[in-house]
Design a protein around this motif. Structure first.
Motif, short mmCIF file in Angstrom:
data_model
loop_
_atom_site.label_atom_id
_atom_site.label_comp_id
_atom_site.label_asym_id
_atom_site.label_seq_id
_atom_site.Cartn_x
_atom_site.Cartn_y
_atom_site.Cartn_z
N TYR A 15 1.31 2.70 -15.26
CA TYR A 15 -0.12 2.91 -15.52
C TYR A 15 -0.53 4.38 -15.47
O TYR A 15 -1.58 4.75 -16.02
N ARG A 16 0.27 5.23 -14.82
CA ARG A 16 -0.08 6.65 -14.76
C ARG A 16 -0.13 7.27 -16.15
O ARG A 16 -0.88 8.22 -16.39
N TYR A 23 -2.50 -0.85 -13.09
CA TYR A 23 -2.47 -0.79 -11.63
C TYR A 23 -2.87 -2.11 -11.00
O TYR A 23 -2.35 -2.50 -9.96
N CYS A 57 -12.16 0.60 -9.59
CA CYS A 57 -10.94 1.41 -9.41
C CYS A 57 -11.15 2.59 -8.46
O CYS A 57 -10.23 3.37 -8.21
N PHE A 77 -8.80 3.95 -5.77
CA PHE A 77 -7.62 4.73 -6.11
C PHE A 77 -7.94 6.18 -6.45
O PHE A 77 -7.05 7.04 -6.38
#
Length: 407
Positions: free
Chosen positions: A245-246, A335, A393, A396
């Motif tokens: 996912y990065r 993620y 999100c 994160f």
């Protein structure tokens, strides 16, 4: 810093248990807290920081900062750069300064228990800049996967070979999988319990995107001493599986290149070796870790863990989108697929015991998310909740892009 302290603690324990044949219980070993130093100054004009702590037992997880020390750096022209403690064990220079070529720098530390420590004199290595950061899709035959690989090139210089150390800081864009513009606000957490449904403020909550930032936690070293020219070419600094996912939306990396001397290179090489679990119980002992800092009165009895590093630094940033390399239909593991996104819950506003399961859930990492009314089970509360990570999100990273971010 925490990893350096932990490794130092393991090394000191190894010295104690070396040559013993019978098993030793680590909790029975007498423990001495040695000074741990993380000190780096560069050719950047800024306020530099130095971190001081003490080694901790192997079974400890809490840092032990060295507080109330006097810390200063002196050069051979008589200049003194004082440092002041800004947080427990963290010391910052009182003025902006940059290390300069052809000067000798010495780190001095006086601890609150009356011990004094000094480094050997260090000089600033010749500078070299990053000429290029490049990214490509490569096959990792060992792991049998494809990866986005980021590589570093340095300028070609006419100097003799150099030693290099690298760090990176990556920032990437992720999207909340189940975003809603509404949220539950607690009006009263005592009887009569009350919550209301309100719209999120985009200026506070954003619009469903987040921008986590992570720093490298590995030691990256290379050298050009054994090459025919002083130029780093294609050094791999970051490998990310293409389904991670990065690199799912947009990605940025800031790479810092430090030109270091041989003693610093040797220190990081051995530190990296001890960071590998398979090598912790090798034959190398703590005395072989090259530190350039020692106790002025008891240099052999009171060993210092760490290093005073004087380095020249350059940096470069790279951006890329997933769509630059893959089609929009190329899947990746988001993620939220790695966390526990369960079915919705429908807690009551108040139960038979006079408690509010709804308010308890809202304070225990559950958030409002609407579902179709026909899916609601009987005897449910008025609102459906999902785990917060699935609807927000921000757990994160920040919901707004950092100042350097460009689309």
């Amino acid at each position: 810093m925490k990893r350096l302290i932990k490794i130092a603690s393991i090394l000191i324990s190894l010295v104690i248990v070396h040559s013993c044949i019978e098993a030793i219980e680590f909790e029975n070993i007498t423990f001495d807290g040695n000074l741990v130093v993380k000190a780096l100054i560069t050719n950047e004009t800024k306020k530099h920081t130095i971190e001081l702590s003490r080694t901790i037992p192997i079974d400890s997880t809490k840092l032990n900062p060295e507080k109330n020390a006097r810390v200063f750096i002196a050069d051979n022209s008589g200049m003194i750069f004082d440092f002041v403690e800004i947080n427990d064990g963290t010391y910052e220079s009182t003025t902006n300064f940059a290390a300069q070529a052809n000067k000798l720098y010495t780190l001095n530390i006086e601890t609150s228990d009356g011990q004094s420590y000094s480094s050997i004199q260090e000089t600033l290595p010749k500078t070299n800049s990053i000429s290029n950061l490049k990214v490509g899709v490569e096959d990792n035959e060992i792991e049998n996967i494809r990866e986005m690989v980021i590589r570093v090139d340095s300028d070609l210089t006419s100097d003799e070979g150099k030693y290099y150390r690298y760090e990176y800081e990556e920032t990437y864009k992720i999207k909340t999988p189940l975003w809603t513009n509404d949220e539950l606000k607690i009006i009263s957490d005592t009887k009569p319990y009350e919550v209301i449904l309100v719209q999120k403020d985009p200026a506070v909550a954003g619009v469903g995107f987040c921008y986590p930032t992570e720093k490298s936690n590995q030691i990256f070293l290379t050298e050009t001493i054994n090459l025919g020219q002083d130029q780093v070419v294609g050094f791999p600094i970051r490998q990310i599986p293409i389904d991670n996912y990065r690199v799912g939306l947009r990605y940025s990396i800031l790479v810092k290149q430090y030109v270091i001397n041989q003693n610093t290179f040797d220190f990081y090489t051995l530190l990296d070796k001890f960071a590998e679990p398979d090598n912790i119980f090798s034959q190398t002992q703590v005395g072989n870790i090259p530190s350039n800092i020692s106790n002025n009165k008891f240099p052999t009895e009171d060993r210092v863990i760490g290093f005073f590093e004087v380095s020249s630094v350059s940096e470069k940033r790279l951006f890329f989108n997933r769509s630059d390399y893959f089609g929009l239909d190329t899947p990746f593991i988001n993620y939220w697929e790695l966390i526990f996104c369960v079915e919705p819950i429908y807690p009551l506003v108040e139960n038979a015991l006079g408690q509010s399961p709804l308010i308890i859930a809202l304070r225990e990492n559950w958030s409002f998310f609407p579902v179709e009314s026909e899916d609601v089970p009987p005897n449910s509360g008025p609102y459906s909740l999902l785990r917060t990570e699935c609807t927000n999100c921000s757990k994160f990273g920040p919901v707004f892009p950092p100042s350097f971010w460009v689309e």
